[in-house]
Scaffold this motif. Structure first.
Motif: not given
Length: 760
Positions: A467-489
């Motif tokens: 789940k942290a890996d999923v959140a990390m790719y979400k952070a890459k896609a958004s360009g925000d630097g970091f992202h907390a895992y969420g249910g829809g990720d």
């Protein structure tokens, strides 16, 4: 299996079962007769237990394809033992035979041949092993011999009581042979050890039973307590049957080195050598309080001496094992704990999901592949070392930072919830945003961080990592630097992975196309330059603009491949236009990651030569991001490109907060003024003043000025009035495919509108 092979297998099985039944029948017979002699048991069954193992061993000789020498020695030993029994057993049923007799020769040869076989067996199994292995063998063997010397002392003393003769020599040889045999068996156990399914256990057990029967027999003879036809006689039969069983299957046994054995076997060897050392010390201590034979004292002293020689070797091995253990849980490059350490510690920390909270942060460096490709893997390794050091500086006591591999790091925060994890992630992003110094080159890096929480997002490390890996790719896609895992990720992550796979396929199947937008020369209105803009002709989603996929291309490390595809398409089209009589310069946008590719200038030169294109037909549009990140590298790359006739344009000029000194230092041909200045200039005097001053700056430095985002006639006319060199925007033409651009160019030339724009 053929008929002949099946027949051999049946014969083998019959002989082995016959041997086992003979031993079992003999044991049952001696128990049944209760110490009384019976010829059927003491003669015929007894001899069958001697000869059936010999037959089984000779059958093994005929079948043997490996270890043939050991099998042959065992077969000879068994045969001589059977011959000795054949001479001795019939005589003992009527009277006591003379001593020594021919049967004793058979027994002596059995001992000698078995000892030679054991030496060959151990020598082959531990060939090439370290000195410590042989010292373990010496300690174990000498300790066992010392103990047996104490046990067999009455036998030795009785044998040496009279004058020296052949009978005395044979009488002494028996206990000595027992000592040697038991010492050899102990050495095998210490050095070779056992593991599941090892047939060597059968051999060791058989030799130990045989030797034990010999020792008990010798002690009973010394006290005149031996009686024929007791279970002791069956102990010999069982022992040699086990030895024959080992020999029968030895050609199928896989040879293993000591170093290949599992850890418990090596530990058992250390335990046995330690016990042997204690036994030697015990014999020496007993020797100070009671009489001990000289042989026992000498063997005990030799045991202690060998153990003393083993001690420094063992100490070095312990240090080496500790170092290997440390290496097994440490990353060899950064010195940080590794994935194995994370799993070991996470399991211990994530014990109580009710009262404990943890956060797992997964970090991945952005565009690390470009650093490896441009500066080399050694520079990439140095970058990882510096990243590990910089991350370590941000840790709290108790936090666990590990390198998972490549450019991935993980951080396990104790007692942390979402708020603390967010604060730490922001701090780590800021720490890695500062430039790194590699070979006098300032390398700017960034990190994408995803985090998941225990126990809310998962109760085990594997779940949190996923789940942290999923959140990390979400952070890459958004360009925000970091992202907390969420249910829809998870759904977004699956879609992203599918898109990456589609991008890889698109690069090799011609799905990428270019649209071209003309740059109008002011004030004449003619066209000599176009900008190539990449589009993805997706098989199901239709035509996709660059903002729908370029970020993902960067994250997936595919920008180098896409750049080559775009250059090939653009230069092929330039060659077509040149053949048609249109001398158009094609501008291609390059990302900062593409511009750190040191091979790019030479590859571009090769592409131009292959198509016979003149210098100046290609222009690269780059952003200030690359220029400011590494001035020296920018100068090198741009200078090499200029040597091949490639022009350089600064895209989105004016949007960065950087020094303008690079305009003086770097080989730049033109500036492209960002649309954010051009759009409001008609109604905003200050915006118009900024545009005018920027045009003046470009001209004073000998550069062209291009205004992009021109979407109205008023803006076009204002740019003409201010002396801008070129204009580009929807007011003149949208980006269109090459054939539509040709139609557009022909239409402008046909109606002669070279001074005023025509809306496409």
């Amino acid at each position: 299996m053929g008929d002949e092979a099946m027949m051999r297998a049946r014969v083998d099985a019959v002989l082995v079962w016959t041997m086992g039944l003979c031993a079992a029948a003999y044991l049952g017979g001696v128990v049944w007769q209760g110490g009384e002699s019976h010829p059927a048991v003491d003669l015929w069954l007894s001899l069958s237990t001697s000869w059936s193992p010999a037959v089984v061993c000779w059958l093994a000789v005929a079948r043997a394809v490996s270890r043939r020498r050991e099998v042959l020695l065992a077969a000879l030993a068994m045969t001589f033992l059977a011959v000795g029994d054949t001479y001795y057993v019939p005589l003992t049923s009527d009277w006591s035979p003379s001593f020594p007799n021919p049967g004793d020769l058979g027994y002596m040869l059995f001992y000698l041949l078995m000892l030679v076989m054991l030496v060959l067996l151990v020598r082959r199994d531990v060939r090439g092993q370290s000195r410590s292995v042989w010292l373990d063998c010496a300690v174990g063997s000498l300790g066992a011999a010392a103990v047996l010397a104490v046990v067999l002392n009455p036998v030795m003393a009785s044998a040496l009581a009279g004058s020296w003769s052949l009978a005395t020599a044979v009488a002494v040889a028996y206990p000595l042979m027992d000592m040697f045999l038991m010492a050899a068996v102990t050495g095998i156990v210490v050095v070779r050890g056992f593991r599941g399914g090892d047939r060597l256990v059968v051999l060791v057990l058989g030799l130990m039973l045989y030797t034990l029967a010999d020792i008990v027999y010798a002690l009973q003879v010394t006290t005149d307590a031996y009686m024929l036809g007791t279970p002791l006689d069956a102990l010999w039969a069982i022992g040699i049957a086990l030895i024959a069983l080992y020999v029968h299957g030895s050609e199928h046994r896989t040879v293993s080195k000591v170093s290949d054995l599992p850890a418990p076997t090596r530990a058992a060897a250390l335990i046995m050598s330690g016990l042997a050392t204690l036994a030697g010390l015990g014999v020496l201590v007993m020797g100070t309080r009671t009489y001990m034979s000289s042989l026992a004292v000498v063997l005990a002293g030799a045991t202690v001496f060998a153990a003393a020689a083993r001690t420094p070797v063992a100490f070095r091995q312990i240090l080496r094992m500790a170092d290997l253990r440390r290496q097994a849980t440490s990353d060899h490059l950064t010195g940080l704990p590794n994935r194995r350490a994370l799993y070991a510690q996470a399991g211990a920390r994530m014990g109580d999901p009710v009262s404990e909270r943890h956060a797992l942060l997964l970090m991945d460096l952005d565009r690390f592949k470009e650093v490896n490709d441009s500066l080399g893997h050694q520079a990439g390794d140095r970058l990882l070392i510096q990243v590990g050091g910089r991350l370590s500086e941000q840790l709290r006591s108790g936090d666990l930072l590990v390198r998972l591999g490549g450019d991935e790091f993980a951080l396990l925060l104790d007692g942390a919830g979402a708020e603390q994890a967010t604060a730490v992630a922001a701090k780590l992003c800021a720490a890695l945003a500062e430039p790194f110094a590699l070979d006098d080159v300032a390398v700017h890096s960034a990190v994408s961080i995803g985090f998941a929480l225990f126990p809310g997002d998962g109760h085990d490390l594997d779940t949190l990592l996923r789940k942290a890996d999923v959140a990390m790719y979400k952070a890459k896609a958004s360009g925000d630097g970091f992202h907390a895992y969420g249910g829809g990720d998870d759904t977004d992550f699956t879609t992203q992975l599918r898109t990456v796979d589609e991008l890889r396929a698109a690069l090799t199947t011609g799905q990428f196309v270019l649209h071209y937008q003309p740059k109008i020369n002011l004030p004449a209105g003619d066209v000599h330059d176009v900008e190539a803009l990449v589009r993805w002709n997706h098989p199901t989603r239709g035509l996709l603009y660059s903002d729908a996929f370029l970020t993902l291309v960067e994250e997936a490390g595919l920008m180098r491949a896409l750049t080559r595809v775009v250059l090939h398409i653009a230069l092929d089209q330039a060659a077509v236009w040149l053949a048609e009589g249109r001398n158009l310069t094609v501008a291609v946008n390059l990302s900062a990651s593409s511009m750190i590719d040191t091979d790019l200038p030479d590859e571009v030169a090769a592409m131009l030569i292959a198509r016979h294109l003149p210098p100046g037909v290609l222009k690269f549009e780059i952003t200030e991001e690359f220029l400011m990140a590494d001035r020296d590298r920018a100068r090198d790359i741009l200078t090499r490109l200029r040597l091949h006739g490639v022009q350089i344009s600064i895209d989105d000029f004016g949007t960065g907060y950087s020094s303008l000194s690079y305009l003086r230092d770097l080989p730049i041909d033109e500036l492209k003024l960002d649309r954010s200045f051009v759009t409001p200039m008609v109604d905003d005097a200050r915006a118009a003043a900024l545009v005018a001053s920027t045009i003046g700056l470009a001209h004073s430095l000998g550069m062209r000025m291009v205004a992009e985002g021109v979407e109205s006639a008023g803006a076009y006319d204002e740019l003409v009035a201010l002396g801008c060199d070129q204009a580009q925007g929807y007011h003149m033409s949208r980006p269109v495919p090459a054939d539509e651009l040709s139609v557009w160019l022909n239409a402008r030339g046909a109606i002669g509108e070279l001074t005023a724009p025509a809306r496409f």
